[in-house]
Write a protein that holds these residues in place. Sequence first.
Motif, PDB file in Angstrom:
ATOM      1  N   ALA A 119       0.831  -1.209   0.000  1.00 32.72           N
ATOM      2  CA  ALA A 119       0.000   0.000   0.000  1.00 32.72           C
ATOM      3  C   ALA A 119       0.864   1.256   0.000  1.00 32.72           C
ATOM      4  O   ALA A 119       0.524   2.260  -0.648  1.00 32.72           O
ATOM      5  CB  ALA A 119      -0.927  -0.004   1.212  1.00 32.72           C
ATOM      6  N   ARG A 120       1.974   1.202   0.681  1.00 38.93           N
ATOM      7  CA  ARG A 120       2.847   2.379   0.764  1.00 38.93           C
ATOM      8  C   ARG A 120       3.362   2.804  -0.609  1.00 38.93           C
ATOM      9  O   ARG A 120       3.620   3.988  -0.848  1.00 38.93           O
ATOM     10  CB  ARG A 120       4.013   2.063   1.702  1.00 38.93           C
ATOM     11  N   LYS A 121       3.505   1.850  -1.505  1.00 40.26           N
ATOM     12  CA  LYS A 121       3.985   2.189  -2.851  1.00 40.26           C
ATOM     13  C   LYS A 121       3.006   3.103  -3.593  1.00 40.26           C
ATOM     14  O   LYS A 121       3.393   3.795  -4.533  1.00 40.26           O
ATOM     15  CB  LYS A 121       4.216   0.910  -3.654  1.00 40.26           C
ATOM     16  N   GLN A 122       1.745   3.090  -3.165  1.00 38.52           N
ATOM     17  CA  GLN A 122       0.757   3.960  -3.804  1.00 38.52           C
ATOM     18  C   GLN A 122       0.473   5.226  -2.997  1.00 38.52           C
ATOM     19  O   GLN A 122      -0.377   6.036  -3.377  1.00 38.52           O
ATOM     20  CB  GLN A 122      -0.550   3.181  -4.018  1.00 38.52           C
ATOM     21  N   LEU A 123       1.196   5.395  -1.918  1.00 38.49           N
ATOM     22  CA  LEU A 123       0.992   6.570  -1.073  1.00 38.49           C
ATOM     23  C   LEU A 123       1.551   7.814  -1.766  1.00 38.49           C
ATOM     24  O   LEU A 123       2.680   7.830  -2.240  1.00 38.49           O
ATOM     25  CB  LEU A 123       1.691   6.368   0.278  1.00 38.49           C
ATOM     26  N   GLU A 124       0.749   8.845  -1.802  1.00 35.38           N
ATOM     27  CA  GLU A 124       1.164  10.134  -2.375  1.00 35.38           C
ATOM     28  C   GLU A 124       1.014  11.197  -1.299  1.00 35.38           C
ATOM     29  O   GLU A 124      -0.068  11.404  -0.761  1.00 35.38           O
ATOM     30  CB  GLU A 124       0.309  10.482  -3.595  1.00 35.38           C
ATOM     31  N   VAL A 125       2.123  11.829  -0.976  1.00 32.57           N
ATOM     32  CA  VAL A 125       2.139  12.812   0.103  1.00 32.57           C
ATOM     33  C   VAL A 125       2.667  14.134  -0.424  1.00 32.57           C
ATOM     34  O   VAL A 125       3.639  14.176  -1.178  1.00 32.57           O
ATOM     35  CB  VAL A 125       3.020  12.342   1.285  1.00 32.57           C
ATOM     36  N   ILE A 126       2.013  15.206  -0.043  1.00 33.08           N
ATOM     37  CA  ILE A 126       2.558  16.538  -0.286  1.00 33.08           C
ATOM     38  C   ILE A 126       3.296  16.954   0.973  1.00 33.08           C
ATOM     39  O   ILE A 126       2.719  16.985   2.067  1.00 33.08           O
ATOM     40  CB  ILE A 126       1.438  17.543  -0.618  1.00 33.08           C
ATOM     41  N   TRP A 127       4.600  17.234   0.824  1.00 30.15           N
ATOM     42  CA  TRP A 127       5.456  17.527   1.963  1.00 30.15           C
ATOM     43  C   TRP A 127       5.838  18.997   2.027  1.00 30.15           C
ATOM     44  O   TRP A 127       6.047  19.632   0.986  1.00 30.15           O
ATOM     45  CB  TRP A 127       6.751  16.715   1.886  1.00 30.15           C
ATOM     46  N   ASP A 128       5.921  19.498   3.228  1.00 34.22           N
ATOM     47  CA  ASP A 128       6.626  20.754   3.483  1.00 34.22           C
ATOM     48  C   ASP A 128       8.035  20.329   3.882  1.00 34.22           C
ATOM     49  O   ASP A 128       8.257  19.872   5.001  1.00 34.22           O
ATOM     50  CB  ASP A 128       5.948  21.529   4.610  1.00 34.22           C
ATOM     51  N   GLU A 129       8.997  20.478   2.966  1.00 39.48           N
ATOM     52  CA  GLU A 129      10.315  19.879   3.172  1.00 39.48           C
ATOM     53  C   GLU A 129      11.196  20.658   4.131  1.00 39.48           C
ATOM     54  O   GLU A 129      12.214  20.139   4.588  1.00 39.48           O
ATOM     55  CB  GLU A 129      11.021  19.702   1.824  1.00 39.48           C
ATOM     56  N   GLY A 130      10.857  21.889   4.439  1.00 44.42           N
ATOM     57  CA  GLY A 130      11.606  22.628   5.441  1.00 44.42           C
ATOM     58  C   GLY A 130      12.988  23.069   4.964  1.00 44.42           C
ATOM     59  O   GLY A 130      13.345  22.922   3.789  1.00 44.42           O
ATOM     60  N   PRO A 131      13.809  23.572   5.872  1.00 43.16           N
ATOM     61  CA  PRO A 131      15.094  24.181   5.504  1.00 43.16           C
ATOM     62  C   PRO A 131      16.133  23.195   5.005  1.00 43.16           C
ATOM     63  O   PRO A 131      17.099  23.591   4.341  1.00 43.16           O
ATOM     64  CB  PRO A 131      15.551  24.847   6.803  1.00 43.16           C
ATOM     65  N   ALA A 132      15.985  21.900   5.321  1.00 44.81           N
ATOM     66  CA  ALA A 132      16.997  20.927   4.900  1.00 44.81           C
ATOM     67  C   ALA A 132      17.049  20.754   3.390  1.00 44.81           C
ATOM     68  O   ALA A 132      18.062  20.301   2.848  1.00 44.81           O
ATOM     69  CB  ALA A 132      16.723  19.579   5.558  1.00 44.81           C
ATOM     70  N   ALA A 133      15.976  21.117   2.691  1.00 44.28           N
ATOM     71  CA  ALA A 133      15.867  20.840   1.262  1.00 44.28           C
ATOM     72  C   ALA A 133      16.920  21.535   0.410  1.00 44.28           C
ATOM     73  O   ALA A 133      17.114  21.180  -0.753  1.00 44.28           O
ATOM     74  CB  ALA A 133      14.466  21.211   0.765  1.00 44.28           C
ATOM     75  N   VAL A 134      17.611  22.511   0.961  1.00 44.81           N
ATOM     76  CA  VAL A 134      18.644  23.214   0.180  1.00 44.81           C
ATOM     77  C   VAL A 134      20.048  22.706   0.515  1.00 44.81           C
ATOM     78  O   VAL A 134      21.040  23.211  -0.024  1.00 44.81           O
ATOM     79  CB  VAL A 134      18.579  24.736   0.433  1.00 44.81           C
ATOM     80  N   GLN A 135      20.157  21.717   1.378  1.00 42.44           N
ATOM     81  CA  GLN A 135      21.471  21.251   1.825  1.00 42.44           C
ATOM     82  C   GLN A 135      21.964  20.085   0.977  1.00 42.44           C
ATOM     83  O   GLN A 135      21.178  19.249   0.529  1.00 42.44           O
ATOM     84  CB  GLN A 135      21.406  20.842   3.300  1.00 42.44           C
ATOM     85  N   SER A 136      23.290  20.050   0.761  1.00 39.58           N
ATOM     86  CA  SER A 136      23.886  18.982  -0.033  1.00 39.58           C
ATOM     87  C   SER A 136      25.318  18.743   0.436  1.00 39.58           C
ATOM     88  O   SER A 136      25.942  19.619   1.049  1.00 39.58           O
ATOM     89  CB  SER A 136      23.903  19.357  -1.517  1.00 39.58           C
ATOM     90  N   TRP A 137      25.843  17.564   0.130  1.00 42.52           N
ATOM     91  CA  TRP A 137      27.235  17.274   0.489  1.00 42.52           C
ATOM     92  C   TRP A 137      28.187  18.174  -0.276  1.00 42.52           C
ATOM     93  O   TRP A 137      29.185  18.638   0.271  1.00 42.52           O
ATOM     94  CB  TRP A 137      27.553  15.805   0.244  1.00 42.52           C
ATOM     95  N   ALA A 138      27.889  18.436  -1.542  1.00 37.37           N
ATOM     96  CA  ALA A 138      28.745  19.337  -2.321  1.00 37.37           C
ATOM     97  C   ALA A 138      28.779  20.719  -1.687  1.00 37.37           C
ATOM     98  O   ALA A 138      29.836  21.361  -1.601  1.00 37.37           O
ATOM     99  CB  ALA A 138      28.241  19.414  -3.760  1.00 37.37           C
ATOM    100  N   GLY A 139      27.621  21.173  -1.212  1.00 37.41           N
ATOM    101  CA  GLY A 139      27.575  22.472  -0.549  1.00 37.41           C
ATOM    102  C   GLY A 139      28.341  22.477   0.764  1.00 37.41           C
ATOM    103  O   GLY A 139      29.050  23.441   1.079  1.00 37.41           O
ATOM    104  N   PHE A 140      28.225  21.383   1.519  1.00 31.80           N
ATOM    105  CA  PHE A 140      28.972  21.281   2.776  1.00 31.80           C
ATOM    106  C   PHE A 140      30.477  21.306   2.518  1.00 31.80           C
ATOM    107  O   PHE A 140      31.246  21.943   3.254  1.00 31.80           O
ATOM    108  CB  PHE A 140      28.604  19.985   3.506  1.00 31.80           C
ATOM    109  N   THR A 141      30.905  20.596   1.478  1.00 34.02           N
ATOM    110  CA  THR A 141      32.332  20.526   1.172  1.00 34.02           C
ATOM    111  C   THR A 141      32.895  21.906   0.824  1.00 34.02           C
ATOM    112  O   THR A 141      33.971  22.297   1.311  1.00 34.02           O
ATOM    113  CB  THR A 141      32.581  19.548   0.012  1.00 34.02           C
ATOM    114  N   ALA A 142      32.156  22.636   0.001  1.00 32.55           N
ATOM    115  CA  ALA A 142      32.613  23.982  -0.374  1.00 32.55           C
ATOM    116  C   ALA A 142      32.628  24.915   0.837  1.00 32.55           C
ATOM    117  O   ALA A 142      33.559  25.714   1.008  1.00 32.55           O
ATOM    118  CB  ALA A 142      31.701  24.541  -1.470  1.00 32.55           C
ATOM    119  N   LYS A 143      31.620  24.814   1.679  1.00 28.04           N
ATOM    120  CA  LYS A 143      31.543  25.670   2.860  1.00 28.04           C
ATOM    121  C   LYS A 143      32.664  25.339   3.840  1.00 28.04           C
ATOM    122  O   LYS A 143      33.253  26.242   4.466  1.00 28.04           O
ATOM    123  CB  LYS A 143      30.187  25.496   3.529  1.00 28.04           C
TER     124      LYS A 143
END
Length: 750
Positions: free
Chosen positions: A290-314
């Motif tokens: 059933a979970r495979k058919q689950l569709e959720v609209i998320w508020d992804e919050g501040p983490a959505a702009v973070q990446s390992w590439a960004g961490f490395t440069a910072k």
Amino acid sequence: MNECLLENASRRDFLRKSTLAGGGLVLGFYLNVADSAAKRVAKPSTISESSVFKPNAFIHIAPTGKVTLISKQPEIGQGIKTSLPMVIAEELEVNWLDVQIVQGDLDPIYGSQSAGGSRSTPTNYQEFHKLGATARTMLILAAAELLRVPAAELIAKDSAVHHPASGKQLSYGQLVEKAVTIPVPAPESVKLKDPKDYKLLGTRIGGVDNPGVVTGKPLFGIDVQLPGMLYATYQKCPAFGGKAVSANLDKIKALPGVKHVFIVEGGTSLKGLLPGVAIVADSTWAAFTARKQLEVIWDEGPAAVQSWAGFTAKAKELSEQAGGEVLRNDGDAKQALDDADKTVEAAYSYPFISHASIEPQNCTAWFKDGGIEIWAPTQNPEAGQKIVTETLGIPKEKITLHITRSGGGFGRRLIPDYIVESAAIAKQIGVPVKLTWTREDDLQHDQFRAGGFHFLKGGLDDKGKLIAWHNHFVTFAHKVVKDGKDTLELGSGANLSGDEFPGRWVENCLLEQTPLECNIPMGPWRAPRSNVLAWVFHSFIDELAHAAGRDPLAFRLEILGDKGFIPGTGQQGIPYDVNRMKHVLQHVAEKADWGKKTFPRGQGQGIAFHFSHLGYIAQVAEVTVSKDGKLKVDRVVVSTDIGAQIVNLSGAENQVQGSVIDGLGALMFQELNIEKGRIVQSNFGDYPMIRIADAPTRVDVHFLKTDYPVTGLGEPALPPLAPAVCNAIFAATGVRVRQLPLLRTDLSWS
């Protein structure tokens, strides 16, 4: 660790005994005089009701002669369920074949029940000796009364008390009725066995659960079955810290087998009940489908702009800025570097990685009558109980928590997020429910080992001696609110101590730490901090030794020097016994024939050591690297000093060999990429684990018996592996590894 097992006997009842309705002798530690069996009763399911056994104690001797010992610590594969009862059995002089081991549930009567930091053995070892010896003493006193002979003429062995002069003997079962009338002797009057007389400790004893494990018996949390139980899965936001806005709940509820589906609001703690969508069905398969058919609209919050590439440069940007927290500032490191005859600079980095235990997170919970009963494969049952109380408002006294065997922990199961998820779902539906994480959940919503960046400088004088050390560590932290203000709190395992080697050994030493904000959950990973710091520091020390034209062993011994016992500094400072470390370092060099072998190009030896979790460990790795860069670890030699006694030789060797293989797997393969605040990898297909072909051909393990307290072994043998292998790679190829995992470095040579 609770004070109950550590405090002086004068501060609490050391032992009590009770007579059972079914007959028998029970002995055990109690928290204090006020605690009693009547306050709380938690019955292990493996002991029948007819025996009326109440596990408010660690020893139960039945009239039949059967001895039941309670194992209070969680068994996560480290062998504690076997080794700690062995300590009691040794002093009790009981035949191991007469012993039954039962896992104790969470109960304050046992004191602390967490399993982490390799603390289970050192915090219980002496007290368990006293417990077994006290029981033995009482049985001897009982036999003395029954045989009408002086107790001094009696000896205990093989589950019986013997009178050598007359040849008479009484089995422990025969002594039970009398023994329960014997006053508990004062602790100071109980004599412990001389270690030279040990018959059980130091021998090879198979794990008590081994037959059940190899035959597929239901021992683990994921095996729990209850009448009328339902099965749950829990979908969290892919980006860390996000929450569900809406979902196609009606569609999911109409699917086959689905009984309930609902949004859980949750909170903001990355270690607690995060928001998500729960699906409860009549089977795990139905819930996952059933979970495979689950569709959720998320508020992804501040983490959505973070990446390992960004961490490395910072991190690179932060490393070039002043103003990091100064953890240690001895002498004048910057001036000493300027004055050095030779300087070496290097940058080391390592990624976030997962615990990847074989058994994914799971928990079974049953909410009824205002209370909740929980079955969990946990390393920290007290934390599980606490988070359920704080999050769901269920009083602690109405929470029963059964500790199941764990299919691996490595620090992951210290964090009780999966427990509170299961409890929250159970509270809403009111029937037994088992929550099972998918492998993807386990990999993408772990409490990860933190990544990190080290920017190092070392200075050598004209004799090749290390005179200056500067490390600027850029690490990861979460933004939290304290006293109404935003502040950065370092992630678990993401901090550096000013006492970390070689911090107390180099005259001019500057250690700085700069936090980098992230929303990635971080938790303890086997040998927290040490698992990566050992690689960084002992690899860089190797760089300095080669730059100085010095033998890496001699260079390390010179750094250690002759200071003997070095006290810790600061509130968290840990003392360091230089002589113990030099002993294991010299011992491993001898066993590995360090400096006595000639290796062709493509083969080499590397050496490293590390002190962590009270264990002094040194390792030599021998490797072969083909011209096209394929690595084979031919041999790892390990010397360990963990005190005066190896409890279970079989289990101890298993822990060292497992540490070597686990450390090698993390070194060679494991990394997680982060994009848009989420983990890119999803399963073992793109997160490879070590296979048999990559394991060392040989692991030689040596235990040095020393006159020091017994310590743990689940963690300290892992940290030296990575630097030993990387240093051997350099010796074989001239390639220096400064980035993990190894697959990021081209090891080919010509």
